[in-house]
Design a protein around this motif. Structure first.
Motif, PDB file in Angstrom:
ATOM      1  N   THR A 187      11.745  41.532  19.196  1.00  0.00           N
ATOM      2  CA  THR A 187      12.370  42.855  19.206  1.00  0.00           C
ATOM      3  C   THR A 187      11.368  43.862  19.759  1.00  0.00           C
ATOM      4  O   THR A 187      10.157  43.647  19.731  1.00  0.00           O
ATOM      5  N   GLY A 188      11.882  44.972  20.279  1.00  0.00           N
ATOM      6  CA  GLY A 188      10.987  45.959  20.871  1.00  0.00           C
ATOM      7  C   GLY A 188      10.167  45.353  21.989  1.00  0.00           C
ATOM      8  O   GLY A 188       8.974  45.641  22.144  1.00  0.00           O
ATOM      9  N   ALA A 243       9.706  46.054  17.206  1.00  0.00           N
ATOM     10  CA  ALA A 243      10.346  47.356  17.392  1.00  0.00           C
ATOM     11  C   ALA A 243       9.759  48.370  16.415  1.00  0.00           C
ATOM     12  O   ALA A 243       9.675  48.115  15.209  1.00  0.00           O
ATOM     13  N   GLY A 244       9.347  49.509  16.946  1.00  0.00           N
ATOM     14  CA  GLY A 244       8.741  50.510  16.075  1.00  0.00           C
ATOM     15  C   GLY A 244       8.617  51.853  16.757  1.00  0.00           C
ATOM     16  O   GLY A 244       8.794  51.978  17.972  1.00  0.00           O
ATOM     17  N   GLY A 261       5.156  44.363  22.797  1.00  0.00           N
ATOM     18  CA  GLY A 261       6.291  43.444  22.881  1.00  0.00           C
ATOM     19  C   GLY A 261       6.383  42.780  24.235  1.00  0.00           C
ATOM     20  O   GLY A 261       6.591  41.565  24.336  1.00  0.00           O
ATOM     21  N   ARG A 262       6.245  43.548  25.285  1.00  0.00           N
ATOM     22  CA  ARG A 262       6.311  43.010  26.644  1.00  0.00           C
ATOM     23  C   ARG A 262       5.160  42.034  26.902  1.00  0.00           C
ATOM     24  O   ARG A 262       5.364  40.942  27.437  1.00  0.00           O
ATOM     25  N   VAL A 299      17.619  47.737  16.057  1.00  0.00           N
ATOM     26  CA  VAL A 299      17.288  47.108  14.768  1.00  0.00           C
ATOM     27  C   VAL A 299      17.651  47.988  13.582  1.00  0.00           C
ATOM     28  O   VAL A 299      17.597  47.523  12.431  1.00  0.00           O
ATOM     29  N   ARG A 300      18.034  49.222  13.820  1.00  0.00           N
ATOM     30  CA  ARG A 300      18.460  50.088  12.707  1.00  0.00           C
ATOM     31  C   ARG A 300      19.857  49.755  12.223  1.00  0.00           C
ATOM     32  O   ARG A 300      20.278  50.237  11.165  1.00  0.00           O
ATOM     33  N   HIS A 301      20.585  48.917  12.975  1.00  0.00           N
ATOM     34  CA  HIS A 301      21.981  48.627  12.669  1.00  0.00           C
ATOM     35  C   HIS A 301      22.150  47.129  12.394  1.00  0.00           C
ATOM     36  O   HIS A 301      21.869  46.298  13.263  1.00  0.00           O
TER      37      HIS A 301
END
Length: 249
Positions: A9-10, A88-89, A16-17, A61-63
């Motif tokens: 994620t992210g 993700a952040g 992340g990349r 990721v909030r959902h």
């Protein structure tokens, strides 16, 4: 050896990349996720050019519905889930405690804490019956100490540390390991924003580190790869500071 299926994620920038590229060079099958369609498809294409199977799946990721679908689509595509990197952040709204609001709290915690919780919930839903798997959460050195003018971000990363340890204790009996990586100052867009794009501010960060330099995203990615590998088979419930010696003093 069976190729690992890795979900990040992210994944569209920064750590992340770099982690996606590192896993691709290691031959993994990848699902990269984020909120920006164009950047996501471009990254997936770049990974495929390295000779691996890769897909982009948009998710926030909030959902929880997004997270559930992300994990289910990963398993539908590749048949299993071996590694999940919860990267993700957001830094939220930097500033002193007296300037923070309920809105700035939710803007940070919804991604950094709820996002990690929901991600682990659905990743473990697959990994535990599978009897194997590795989860690596992205924390921060601020999650091990404190940091002025970053109170909400710091609190969110303390929460990630606690979630990591608790999930590790629950998952160990199923053969699943859960760890965290806690970077210090690393050259990313987040650091640029946090320092106001000031070269002097970055130099100040570097000067306070024993190694006297800012870290690179590739160095963080290599730590993540190690934790997801068999070389770390006896490590779970831990958080590894990759910080140029910042916490040693």
């Amino acid at each position: 050896m069976t190729k690992q299926t890795v979900l990040i994620t992210g994944a569209l920038a920064g750590i992340g990349r770099a982690t996606a590229l590192a896993f691709a060079r290691d031959g993994a099958r990848l699902v990269v996720s984020g909120r920006r369609e164009e950047a996501g498809h471009a990254l997936a294409s770049e990974l495929r050019d390295l000779g691996v199977e890769a897909e982009f799946i948009r998710a926030d990721v909030r959902h929880e519905d997004d997270v559930r679908k992300l994990v289910d689509q990963t398993v539908a595509r590749f048949g299993r889930l071996d590694v999940a990197v919860n990267n993700a952040g957001t830094e939220g709204v930097p500033g002193p405690v007296v300037d923070q609001t309920a809105e700035s709290y939710h803007a940070t915690f919804d991604t950094n804490v709820l996002g990690v919780l929901l991600s682990m919930k659905h990743q473990l839903r697959i990994m535990q019956p599978q009897g194997s798997g590795n989860i690596v959460n992205l924390s921060s050195v601020t999650g091990k100490a404190g940091f002025a003018n970053a109170s909400v971000y710091t609190a969110s990363k303390h929460a990630v540390e606690g979630l990591t340890r608790s999930a590790a204790l629950e998952a160990a009996a199923f053969g699943v390991r859960v760890n965290a990586v806690a970077p210090g100052p690393v050259q990313t867009e987040m650091l640029d924003r946090f320092t106001g794009h000031s070269a002097d501010a970055k130099a100040g960060f570097a000067a306070m580190l024993p190694l006297k330099r800012i870290g690179t995203v590739e160095e963080i990615a290599q730590t993540i790869l190690f934790l997801a590998s068999d070389k770390a088979a006896f490590i779970t419930g831990q958080s590894f500071a990759v910080d140029g010696g910042m916490l040693a003093g």
